[in-house]
Motif scaffolding. Structure first.
Motif, mmCIF file in Angstrom:
data_model
loop_
_atom_site.group_PDB
_atom_site.id
_atom_site.type_symbol
_atom_site.label_atom_id
_atom_site.label_comp_id
_atom_site.label_asym_id
_atom_site.label_seq_id
_atom_site.Cartn_x
_atom_site.Cartn_y
_atom_site.Cartn_z
ATOM 1 N N HIS A 1 50.135 28.518 12.140
ATOM 2 C CA HIS A 1 51.437 28.158 11.580
ATOM 3 C C HIS A 1 52.392 29.351 11.634
ATOM 4 C CE1 HIS A 1 54.188 25.832 9.172
ATOM 5 N NE2 HIS A 1 54.311 26.852 8.347
ATOM 6 N N LYS A 2 51.895 30.541 11.287
ATOM 7 C CA LYS A 2 52.729 31.744 11.338
ATOM 8 C C LYS A 2 53.156 32.054 12.765
ATOM 9 C CE LYS A 2 50.891 33.970 7.205
ATOM 10 N NZ LYS A 2 50.054 35.059 6.693
ATOM 11 N N ASP A 3 52.242 31.879 13.734
ATOM 12 C CA ASP A 3 52.585 32.127 15.143
ATOM 13 C C ASP A 3 53.692 31.179 15.600
ATOM 14 O OD1 ASP A 3 49.207 32.878 16.329
ATOM 15 O OD2 ASP A 3 50.668 34.097 15.229
ATOM 16 N N TYR A 4 53.612 29.911 15.213
ATOM 17 C CA TYR A 4 54.604 28.912 15.601
ATOM 18 C C TYR A 4 55.976 29.253 15.019
ATOM 19 C CZ TYR A 4 56.938 24.401 15.844
ATOM 20 O OH TYR A 4 57.847 23.399 16.078
ATOM 21 N N ILE A 5 56.018 29.617 13.747
ATOM 22 C CA ILE A 5 57.286 29.966 13.103
ATOM 23 C C ILE A 5 57.860 31.235 13.723
ATOM 24 C CG2 ILE A 5 58.347 30.632 10.909
ATOM 25 C CD1 ILE A 5 57.446 27.639 11.251
#
Length: 195
Positions: free
Chosen positions: A70-74
């Motif tokens: 999720h952090k990578d996507y954001i």
């Protein structure tokens, strides 16, 4: 390891384990800077209090994996916004202002001059192309804005699913069948797949 007090005398119990386990125990004790007996007692207390099965490590791995993705996507979305979309919009706005100034300048010149009229037509054609590009960029920016708003909603739903999973997981005792744990994990995965 169990200790019984009898008339101020401690009776210690012995647990036998293989060499590989002994080496692991030594490494843990060295890393934590505590005696092996203390580390062992703390491990027993931990599993007793948390009611976790030492064989089941999936709950932490799942949580950490999902949070990292999720952090990578954001991070990717923010990088694209800062490096591409905002500068493009800024440049398109500057080009529009310059074209309007040029159009106003050419509009004040004698309209009978054919060269000026031809330049006006070319500018109008170019402006139409630029306006089409601006509309496409504005649509892209609106889409990204919607995705950012959707990201917050998805984050809330993910937190809800994760909290539900953790609460249910915490309610399991040491005697909870593996089948129930597997069913909980499968239900949680299905909920995440529906996001």
């Amino acid at each position: 390891m169990e200790t019984r007090k009898t008339d101020n005398i401690k009776l210690l119990r012995t647990i036998k384990y293989d060499t590989a386990t002994a080496q692991k125990m030594e490494e843990i004790a060295l890393k934590l800077g505590r005696p092996q007996r203390v580390v062992f007692a703390q491990m027993v207390d931990y599993f007793h209090r948390s009611k976790k099965d030492p064989l089941d490590v999936n709950d932490e791995l799942l949580k950490n994996t999902l949070l990292k993705q999720h952090k990578d996507y954001i991070g990717f979305i923010r990088t694209q916004e800062n490096e591409m979309l905002i500068p493009i919009k800024r440049e398109v706005d500057r080009m529009n202002r310059n074209q309007k100034a040029i159009m106003e300048h050419f509009g004040s010149i004698d309209l009978h001059n054919r060269a000026v009229l031809q330049a006006d037509r070319e500018l109008l054609s170019g402006q139409k192309v630029h306006n089409d590009i601006l509309r496409q960029i504005a649509g892209s920016l609106d889409g990204i804005s919607d995705k950012m708003a959707g990201r917050e909603a998805m984050k809330e739903m993910f937190h809800y699913i994760l909290d539900s999973y953790v609460q249910k997981r915490e309610s399991f005792g040491m005697m909870t069948p593996a089948r129930e744990k597997e069913e909980l994990l499968n239900r949680t995965r299905k909920q995440i797949d529906l996001l």
